[in-house]
Structures are given as C-alpha cells and as structure tokens.
Design an enzyme around this catalytic site. Structure first.
Site, short mmCIF file in Angstrom:
data_model
loop_
_atom_site.label_atom_id
_atom_site.label_comp_id
_atom_site.label_asym_id
_atom_site.label_seq_id
_atom_site.Cartn_x
_atom_site.Cartn_y
_atom_site.Cartn_z
N SER A 1 0.86 -1.18 0.00
CA SER A 1 0.00 0.00 0.00
C SER A 1 0.90 1.23 0.00
O SER A 1 1.83 1.32 0.80
CB SER A 1 -0.86 0.02 1.27
OG SER A 1 -1.27 1.36 1.53
N HIS B 1 -1.37 -1.44 -4.16
CA HIS B 1 -2.65 -1.16 -3.48
C HIS B 1 -2.76 0.33 -3.22
O HIS B 1 -1.89 0.92 -2.55
CB HIS B 1 -2.66 -1.94 -2.15
CG HIS B 1 -3.91 -1.82 -1.35
ND1 HIS B 1 -5.05 -2.58 -1.60
CD2 HIS B 1 -4.21 -1.06 -0.27
CE1 HIS B 1 -5.98 -2.28 -0.70
NE2 HIS B 1 -5.49 -1.37 0.12
N ASP C 1 -4.82 3.28 -1.47
CA ASP C 1 -5.84 3.55 -0.44
C ASP C 1 -6.47 4.91 -0.68
O ASP C 1 -5.84 5.95 -0.46
CB ASP C 1 -5.19 3.49 0.95
CG ASP C 1 -4.95 2.07 1.37
OD1 ASP C 1 -3.83 1.74 1.81
OD2 ASP C 1 -5.90 1.27 1.27
N MET D 1 -9.24 7.62 0.24
CA MET D 1 -10.05 8.00 1.41
C MET D 1 -10.63 9.41 1.20
O MET D 1 -9.93 10.28 0.71
CB MET D 1 -9.19 7.98 2.67
CG MET D 1 -8.51 6.65 2.92
SD MET D 1 -7.53 6.69 4.44
CE MET D 1 -6.62 5.14 4.26
N HIS E 1 -8.57 0.65 -3.33
CA HIS E 1 -9.42 0.37 -2.17
C HIS E 1 -10.18 1.64 -1.87
O HIS E 1 -9.63 2.59 -1.30
CB HIS E 1 -8.50 -0.05 -1.01
CG HIS E 1 -9.22 -0.28 0.27
ND1 HIS E 1 -8.55 -0.45 1.46
CD2 HIS E 1 -10.54 -0.40 0.56
CE1 HIS E 1 -9.43 -0.65 2.43
NE2 HIS E 1 -10.64 -0.63 1.91
N MET F 1 -12.26 3.73 0.06
CA MET F 1 -12.84 3.98 1.38
C MET F 1 -13.54 5.34 1.31
O MET F 1 -13.12 6.34 1.90
CB MET F 1 -11.74 3.98 2.46
CG MET F 1 -11.17 2.61 2.72
SD MET F 1 -9.60 2.63 3.59
CE MET F 1 -8.49 2.87 2.20
N MET G 1 -10.83 -6.36 6.13
CA MET G 1 -10.07 -5.37 6.89
C MET G 1 -9.67 -5.95 8.24
O MET G 1 -10.52 -6.43 8.99
CB MET G 1 -10.89 -4.10 7.10
CG MET G 1 -11.16 -3.28 5.85
SD MET G 1 -9.65 -2.79 5.01
CE MET G 1 -8.90 -1.72 6.25
N PHE H 1 -6.05 4.58 8.36
CA PHE H 1 -4.64 4.90 8.60
C PHE H 1 -3.76 3.66 8.44
O PHE H 1 -4.22 2.54 8.65
CB PHE H 1 -4.47 5.49 10.02
CG PHE H 1 -5.29 6.74 10.23
CD1 PHE H 1 -6.58 6.65 10.76
CD2 PHE H 1 -4.81 7.98 9.83
CE1 PHE H 1 -7.37 7.79 10.90
CE2 PHE H 1 -5.59 9.12 9.97
CZ PHE H 1 -6.87 9.02 10.51
N ASP I 1 -6.06 -6.86 4.77
CA ASP I 1 -5.53 -5.51 4.69
C ASP I 1 -5.50 -4.84 6.06
O ASP I 1 -6.53 -4.58 6.66
CB ASP I 1 -6.44 -4.70 3.75
CG ASP I 1 -5.94 -3.33 3.48
OD1 ASP I 1 -6.66 -2.55 2.82
OD2 ASP I 1 -4.82 -3.00 3.92
N GLY I 2 -4.24 -4.61 6.53
CA GLY I 2 -4.11 -3.81 7.75
C GLY I 2 -3.34 -4.53 8.84
O GLY I 2 -3.80 -5.57 9.34
N GLY J 1 1.53 -2.08 4.09
CA GLY J 1 1.97 -0.69 3.92
C GLY J 1 3.24 -0.46 4.70
O GLY J 1 4.35 -0.48 4.16
N SER J 2 3.11 -0.35 6.02
CA SER J 2 4.28 -0.02 6.85
C SER J 2 5.28 -1.17 6.93
O SER J 2 6.45 -0.96 7.25
CB SER J 2 3.81 0.38 8.26
OG SER J 2 2.92 -0.60 8.75
C1 DX5 Z 1 -6.10 1.27 6.00
C2 DX5 Z 1 -5.72 0.81 4.60
C3 DX5 Z 1 -4.60 -0.20 4.60
C4 DX5 Z 1 -3.32 0.33 5.26
C5 DX5 Z 1 -2.30 -0.78 5.36
O1 DX5 Z 1 -7.32 1.97 5.94
O2 DX5 Z 1 -6.81 0.23 3.94
O3 DX5 Z 1 -4.32 -0.60 3.26
O4 DX5 Z 1 -2.79 1.36 4.50
O5 DX5 Z 1 -1.18 -0.24 6.04
P1 DX5 Z 1 -0.43 -1.15 7.13
O6 DX5 Z 1 0.02 -2.37 6.37
O7 DX5 Z 1 0.69 -0.28 7.59
O8 DX5 Z 1 -1.43 -1.47 8.19
ZN ZN Z 2 -6.31 -0.65 1.95
#
Ligand code: DX5
Ligand code: ZN
Length: 222
Positions: free
Chosen positions: A9, A34, A36, A38, A67, A69, A138, A144, A177-178, A199-200
């Site tokens: 992500s 991916h 995100d 928002m 994705h 959101m 999720m 975040f 995801d997450g 992501g992180s």
């Molecule tokens: C959160 C997103 C995820 C998030 C994943 O709302 O949908 O995709 O960015 O980041 P990590 O892997 O750091 O939780």
């Molecule tokens: Zn996501």
C-alpha cells in the site's frame, strides 16, 4: 499451495517520490500495488484520487487495486477506471445498492472487489460473493496505516474462506488488509488469504523496500 500475492500500500510510502517508491516495489518483487483512497467522510482521513491513481499507473506495469474507502463510490468508478486501475474495491458499508455497483465496475472492464470492516458481519457479503472477483477483509479499522492487526481477524478470515467454499467461489481472491507484517503473515495466509496488503511492513525507515518484501515473502512461506 499457490504463492500469496503481496500488494504494497502506498499510504506509508514517500509520496514525494511516488513513482520511485512504486518502481522499488515492482523491482523488489511486489505482485500488485494497493491504492488507499479515502474521502474524509467514510473514514476520518483524506488521501488520494484518480489523478494520483493515473500517476501510479504510469509508474508500473503491475496490477493496481484501488481500495475505495469513500461514500457513494459509484460516482468515481469511471474516473478510477479511466486512470488505469485494474480492480476497484468498494465497502459493503458504503453501498446500499451493492449488486448494482459491482455490475457498474464490471461494465468498465475492471475487476470488482467488496471490502468488509472489522465490525461488519461476513454474512453481509454472502449474496454478493458470486458476483465479485475479490473480498477484502479489513484487519484494522480503515483510515490509517501502521495500526495493530486486530487478532480476531484470523477467525474471520477463516469464516470468509469457508463461506467462499460453501458457495463454490473458491477462486475469488481473499485479500487481507491492515497490520500485516513478518510476525503474522504466515497465520494470515494459513487462515485463507490469497493476497496480503502491506503498507508499513514494506515502506519503513528500517529496511529497503526490496528487503522488506523479501522478508515478508520468506515469512509467508514459513
Ligand atoms: C487502512 C488501509 C490499509 C493500510 C495498510 O485503511 O486500507 O491498506 O494502508 O497499512 P499497514 O500495512 O501499515 O497497516
Ligand atoms: Zn487498503
């Protein structure tokens, strides 16, 4: 056992170097990218839209999944498809006319996914399973990156996997995801995930993107 797909992500990437960071992910062995999206309404955060999706498209030949959101995602299906997104995922919680919205995504030629928040029962997506290409489970509350994985997600992933088998939709992708990283990716895959968003765990100051993806892959394969 098919190889789990890793979808970095870009939410935690250095967006001032977006193209470079996406290239690093592709060269580092990522399978998808991916995005995100928002809107500050469906979730508290505001991130990117079709313009950045188009920039991401220009930076990679990998499949891009968006994705969404956002509230009323049906309004932006065309714009994200025109930007070059391959798969659009909408939240069941944001779509009162979910079947029609999934149909609208398919009418653009894109693949369609449905996302489920941690507090939403999996039963809410049973009727749409025959129509989707992907279910996004999720494992954090959306909005975040860098959040902690919600432990009860593992049981929920198993329930979604079982439901897919019950309705004969084994080939539908199950994306988680997450909060996924080296410490839990094997459990997530074992529970039935076929695609993992990270992501992180991919974009962080500790290691390179390439090294992080390699570590995730090794951890996933146990
Ligand atoms: C959160 C997103 C995820 C998030 C994943 O709302 O949908 O995709 O960015 O980041 P990590 O892997 O750091 O939780
Ligand atoms: Zn996501």
């Amino acid at each position: 056992m098919t190889r789990v797909r890793i979808a970095p992500s870009i939410l935690t990437a250095d967006l001032g170097r977006l193209a470079e960071q996406i290239t690093e992910a592709q060269e580092g062995g990522a399978d998808w990218i991916h995005l995100d999206v928002m809107d500050g309404h469906f979730v508290p955060n505001i991130t990117i839209g079709p313009l950045i999706a188009a920039a991401a498209r220009a930076a990679t030949s990998l499949p891009i999944d968006a994705h969404l959101m956002i509230e009323q995602p049906e309004r932006y299906i065309g714009a994200f498809r025109d930007a070059g997104v391959d798969l659009l995922t909408v939240h069941v919680e944001a779509c009162p006319h979910l079947h029609r919205t999934i149909q609208s995504i398919h009418e653009t030629g894109a693949k369609a996914g449905v996302a489920v928040n941690p507090g939403t029962p999996v039963e809410s997506i049973r009727e749409i399973l025959p129509s989707v290409d992907l279910v996004l489970m999720m494992s954090v509350n959306p909005g975040f990156g860098s959040q902690r994985f919600i432990e009860q997600s593992l049981a929920k992933i198993r329930r979604v996997r079982q439901m897919l088998e019950d309705v004969g939709q084994e080939e539908v992708e199950l994306q988680v995801d997450g909060g996924v990283g080296e410490s839990n990716i094997a459990q997530v895959v074992d529970a039935g995930a076929t695609v993992v968003v990270a992501g992180s765990a991919v974009y962080n100051p500790q290691r390179s993107v390439r090294e992080n993806i390699a570590r995730l892959r090794r951890a996933a394969e146990g």
